[in-house]
Structures are given as C-alpha cells and as structure tokens.
Motif scaffolding. Structure first.
Motif, short mmCIF file in Angstrom:
data_model
loop_
_atom_site.label_atom_id
_atom_site.label_comp_id
_atom_site.label_asym_id
_atom_site.label_seq_id
_atom_site.Cartn_x
_atom_site.Cartn_y
_atom_site.Cartn_z
N GLY A 10 1.17 -0.80 -0.04
CA GLY A 10 -0.11 0.34 -0.10
C GLY A 10 0.59 1.23 -0.19
N ALA A 11 0.25 1.76 0.10
CA ALA A 11 1.15 3.19 -0.02
C ALA A 11 1.54 3.30 1.20
N GLU A 12 2.95 4.49 1.48
CA GLU A 12 3.00 4.95 1.96
C GLU A 12 2.72 4.93 3.57
N SER A 66 4.80 -1.41 -12.59
CA SER A 66 5.10 -0.18 -12.70
C SER A 66 3.86 1.25 -12.43
N LEU A 67 2.40 0.18 -13.19
CA LEU A 67 1.23 1.19 -13.17
C LEU A 67 0.84 0.55 -12.11
N GLN A 68 0.11 -0.11 -11.70
CA GLN A 68 0.09 -0.88 -10.15
C GLN A 68 0.62 -0.31 -8.77
N ALA A 69 2.17 0.00 -8.65
CA ALA A 69 2.65 1.02 -8.14
C ALA A 69 2.23 2.59 -8.25
N HIS A 70 1.64 3.15 -9.30
CA HIS A 70 1.72 4.22 -9.13
C HIS A 70 0.32 3.99 -8.23
N ILE A 71 -0.83 3.74 -8.95
CA ILE A 71 -2.03 3.46 -8.68
C ILE A 71 -2.20 3.02 -6.85
N VAL A 72 -1.42 2.40 -6.88
CA VAL A 72 -1.59 2.37 -4.71
C VAL A 72 -0.29 3.17 -4.50
N ALA A 73 0.42 3.69 -4.73
CA ALA A 73 0.61 4.68 -3.80
C ALA A 73 0.03 6.08 -3.71
N GLY A 75 -2.69 6.00 -3.21
CA GLY A 75 -3.77 5.75 -1.60
C GLY A 75 -4.79 4.87 -1.83
N GLY A 76 -5.46 4.44 -1.32
CA GLY A 76 -6.43 3.69 -0.82
C GLY A 76 -7.01 2.27 -1.40
N ILE A 77 -5.73 1.99 -2.12
CA ILE A 77 -6.14 0.59 -3.65
C ILE A 77 -4.57 -0.38 -2.99
N TYR A 78 -4.63 -1.25 -2.84
CA TYR A 78 -3.35 -2.43 -2.83
C TYR A 78 -3.26 -3.09 -3.81
N ALA A 79 -1.63 -3.80 -3.64
CA ALA A 79 -1.40 -4.77 -4.34
C ALA A 79 -1.18 -5.99 -3.67
N LEU A 80 -0.86 -6.89 -4.32
CA LEU A 80 -0.73 -7.92 -3.82
C LEU A 80 0.86 -8.38 -4.82
N LEU A 81 1.88 -8.35 -4.27
CA LEU A 81 3.21 -8.45 -4.90
C LEU A 81 4.46 -9.08 -4.33
N GLU A 92 10.77 4.47 -7.53
CA GLU A 92 8.88 4.91 -8.25
C GLU A 92 8.43 5.37 -7.63
N CYS A 93 8.84 4.99 -6.49
CA CYS A 93 7.06 4.91 -5.81
C CYS A 93 7.31 5.25 -4.05
N ARG A 94 6.56 5.70 -3.22
CA ARG A 94 6.81 5.62 -1.58
C ARG A 94 5.43 4.71 -1.54
N LEU A 95 5.82 3.05 -0.55
CA LEU A 95 4.84 1.66 -0.79
C LEU A 95 5.58 1.33 0.64
N GLN A 96 4.78 1.07 1.07
CA GLN A 96 5.26 0.21 2.04
C GLN A 96 4.60 -1.23 2.29
N ALA A 97 4.68 -2.52 2.82
CA ALA A 97 4.13 -3.67 2.23
C ALA A 97 4.46 -4.56 3.66
N SER A 98 3.47 -5.58 3.91
CA SER A 98 2.92 -6.20 5.48
C SER A 98 2.85 -7.80 4.56
N MET A 99 4.21 -8.66 5.17
CA MET A 99 4.34 -10.29 4.73
C MET A 99 2.96 -10.65 4.60
N VAL A 100 2.14 -11.58 3.60
CA VAL A 100 1.33 -12.28 3.82
C VAL A 100 1.61 -13.77 4.43
N VAL A 101 0.36 -13.83 5.84
CA VAL A 101 0.78 -14.84 6.65
C VAL A 101 -0.27 -15.25 6.74
N ASP A 102 -0.82 -16.83 7.42
CA ASP A 102 -1.65 -17.26 8.19
C ASP A 102 -3.20 -17.28 6.86
N PRO A 103 -2.75 -18.01 5.64
CA PRO A 103 -1.58 -18.87 5.87
C PRO A 103 -0.80 -18.07 4.85
#
Length: 138
Positions: A10-12, A66-73, A75-81, A92-103
């Motif tokens: 998501g966005a930073e 790149s387009l996904q990253a700009h959309i995410v940056a 704000g308000g929408i996320y990507a699974l990468l 190229e973008c200010r992003l933040q990420a959390s590892m998907v777990v469980d599962p």
C-alpha cells in the motif's frame, strides 16, 4: 528456482500495513489492483480466498507493475506482490508492505526454456547465473 513470500503493498504510512505481517483474512473486501484476466496468479489467489471464505475485491486491473505501483502509491488501494517487484517499484514510488501470513501465500519464480532444440553454452550459463542471483536475494 526460488520460492518467495507475497506481500500486501500500500501507500507509505498506510495504517493497515503498520505490522511486518498481515493475516490473509485482512484482505477480505479491501480494494485490490491485480493483473488482468486471464492470469494464473490471480486464479490462485481466488482459490485460496475461497478456501478461507474470504472475498477478494479486485477494484482495478493493470498488467504493468509500474502502473500498479503508481495506483497503490496514491492510496486507498492495495496490491499483492512479491519481494522482487516491491524492491524495484520502491525506486519510483513510496510504498509500504506487510508479508501475507496465516496462511502464507508463496510465489514460485521459475525459469523456462524451450523444449525444442539444444541448450547452448550461453543458455546454460545464463540459467546458472540467474539461479545464483535468485538464491542470493532470498
């Protein structure tokens, strides 16, 4: 060649991503940008979601990372990468990420070669170097 984790991006500064990990169940209903159909990775995500009674909300589609990253940056929408995509996109973008777990949702990075014809020395060398690079970035 290598197995890698999947991250919710998501966005930073996004509060949903304040922890280093996020449970798959937290993806329920949040707006996601994903690759356009048909896409085997998206099919796999929907299969996992169905198994865990989660509704994935694909609010936007873009085959360009790149387009996904700009959309995410914005704000308000996320990507699974995966981690490799995130590392490149953070340039190229200010992003933040959390590892998907469980599962966890593993991604498998593969190198495919044509079954037709003989592998040249150059092909074998590129394959070996690519494997070494992929292993070193784990």
């Amino acid at each position: 060649m290598v197995e890698a984790a999947t991250y919710l991006v998501g966005a930073e500064g996004d509060p949903l991503l304040k922890q280093s990990t996020i449970a798959f169940s937290k993806l329920d209903g949040i707006p996601l940008v994903s690759f356009c159909r048909p896409n085997s990775w998206r099919d796999r995500l929907e299969q996992i979601a169905g198994e865990h009674r989660i509704s994935l909300n694909f609010a936007a589609e873009a085959d360009s990372l790149s387009l996904q990253a700009h959309i995410v940056a914005d704000g308000g929408i996320y990507a699974l990468l995966g981690p490799y995509a995130i590392a490149n996109l953070k340039k190229e973008c200010r992003l933040q990420a959390s590892m998907v777990v469980d599962p966890p949702v593993p991604r498998f990075i593969a190198l495919a070669m044509s079954p037709h014809g003989e592998l040249t020395l150059a092909c074998r060398t590129v394959m070996q170097l690519t494997k070494e690079i992929a292993r070193s970035r784990r």
